[in-house]
Enzyme design. Structure first.
Site, short mmCIF file in Angstrom:
data_model
loop_
_atom_site.label_atom_id
_atom_site.label_comp_id
_atom_site.label_asym_id
_atom_site.label_seq_id
_atom_site.Cartn_x
_atom_site.Cartn_y
_atom_site.Cartn_z
N ASP A 217 0.83 -1.20 0.00
CA ASP A 217 0.00 0.00 0.00
C ASP A 217 0.87 1.26 0.00
OD1 ASP A 217 -2.33 1.48 0.02
OD2 ASP A 217 -2.72 1.22 2.16
N GLY A 218 0.31 2.34 -0.53
CA GLY A 218 0.99 3.63 -0.48
C GLY A 218 1.63 4.03 -1.80
N ARG B 148 -0.18 8.85 -10.23
CA ARG B 148 -0.29 7.67 -9.36
C ARG B 148 0.38 6.43 -9.96
NH1 ARG B 148 -3.82 7.08 -5.51
NH2 ARG B 148 -4.14 4.89 -6.08
N ASN C 39 -10.70 -2.96 -6.60
CA ASN C 39 -9.82 -2.08 -7.38
C ASN C 39 -10.32 -1.78 -8.80
OD1 ASN C 39 -6.68 -3.29 -5.91
ND2 ASN C 39 -7.96 -1.55 -5.33
#
Ligand code: FPP
Length: 264
Positions: free
Chosen positions: A37-38, A50, A85
């Site tokens: 994550d992140g 992103r 997702n």
């Protein structure tokens, strides 16, 4: 595996080496599962789109897979793409699928060199045909390997896995009297694999996010503030060393050390 095999891969004198020397190789977690994550926040901190975070995250995947194999972990499971997702922008989903395909193509040699068997857990049938094709190549080419099992969770959700397992149990004609926890787990995607001993989550979030819900019943959880694209061998070793200091009780009580009174 051994300390020597790990050290052969670690720069001498580095913090990684000091950590590697703290690992007890007789008490390794059999199964390590990671919620990566992140990536988005890593990119945002650098004023990048992103998807650049996902791209950088591939280097972390590479490092963690090889470190785990060299350490002697039996099973490594990475959470790459959840059923939820699909709600992300189409361009981001497409980039994730492309990165996955490219990873499999470029890293097949590393998987083979390290005797790693590759598997996918999730609703694989719902993935695009080109992705399925690449996955099948990776699974087929590594099927004969006998070392670490590397699961990628793709189009995965823990609740969906439990529903799928219940459906399979019903289809197999299992009656309520036949069903117990052990038997039910034989219908999960991870049938035959040990449950995760250690669950790692990056980026400081304190959630399990629908990951391996059945299997993490007694997992030790280790959370780091580090964003996934910065996660490396050192962090994995930190997690393993922290895990080995935990007192696992599985709902029982700590067994006192037996003192044989009167024994010579
Ligand atoms: C979470 O970060 C990360 C993902 C949803 C995808 C992880 C995928 C990869 C690293 C690439 C493909 C994987 C393999 C195994 C080859 P986020 O986007 O939710 O980050 P944020 O919470 O900061 O927004």
């Amino acid at each position: 595996m051994s300390l020597e095999q790990l050290l052969a891969w670690i720069p001498p004198g580095s913090p990684d080496e000091a950590l590697a020397r703290q690992v007890n190789f007789d008490q390794l977690p059999a199964h390590v599962a990671i919620i990566m994550d992140g990536n988005g926040r890593w990119a945002a901190e650098r004023h990048l789109p992103r998807v650049e975070g996902h791209r950088a995250g591939i280097d972390s995947v590479r490092d963690v897979v090889e470190t785990s194999a060299r350490l002697g972990i039996d099973v490594l499971t990475l959470y790459a793409f959840s059923i939820e997702n699909w709600k992300r922008p189409r361009a981001e989903v497409n980039t994730l699928m492309t990165l996955l395909k490219r990873y499999l193509r470029l890293e097949l040699g590393t998987l083979l060199k390290n005797n790693i068997r590759f598997r996918v857990i999730g609703r694989v049938d719902e993935l695009p045909p080109d992705v399925r094709h690449e996955l099948e190549i990776g699974i087929g080419r590594t099927a004969g390997n006998t070392g670490m099992l590397f699961n990628i969770a793709l189009n995965y959700s823990g609740r969906a896995e439990i529903v799928d397992a219940a459906r399979r149990a019903i289809a197999a004609g299992i009656t309520p009297d036949d069903l117990d926890e052990q038997h039910f787990s034989d219908f999960l995607y991870t049938a035959g694999q040990p449950d995760p001993d250690l669950l790692i989550r990056t980026s400081g979030e304190m959630r399990v996010s629908n990951f391996l819900l059945w299997q993490i019943a007694y997992s030790e959880i280790w959370v780091t503030e580090t964003f996934w694209p910065d996660f490396r061998c050192r962090h994995l070793l930190e997690a393993v060393v922290a895990y080995q200091k935990r007192d696992r009780r599985y709902g029982g009580i700590k067994q006192p050390t037996t003192v044989a009174l009167g024994a010579k």
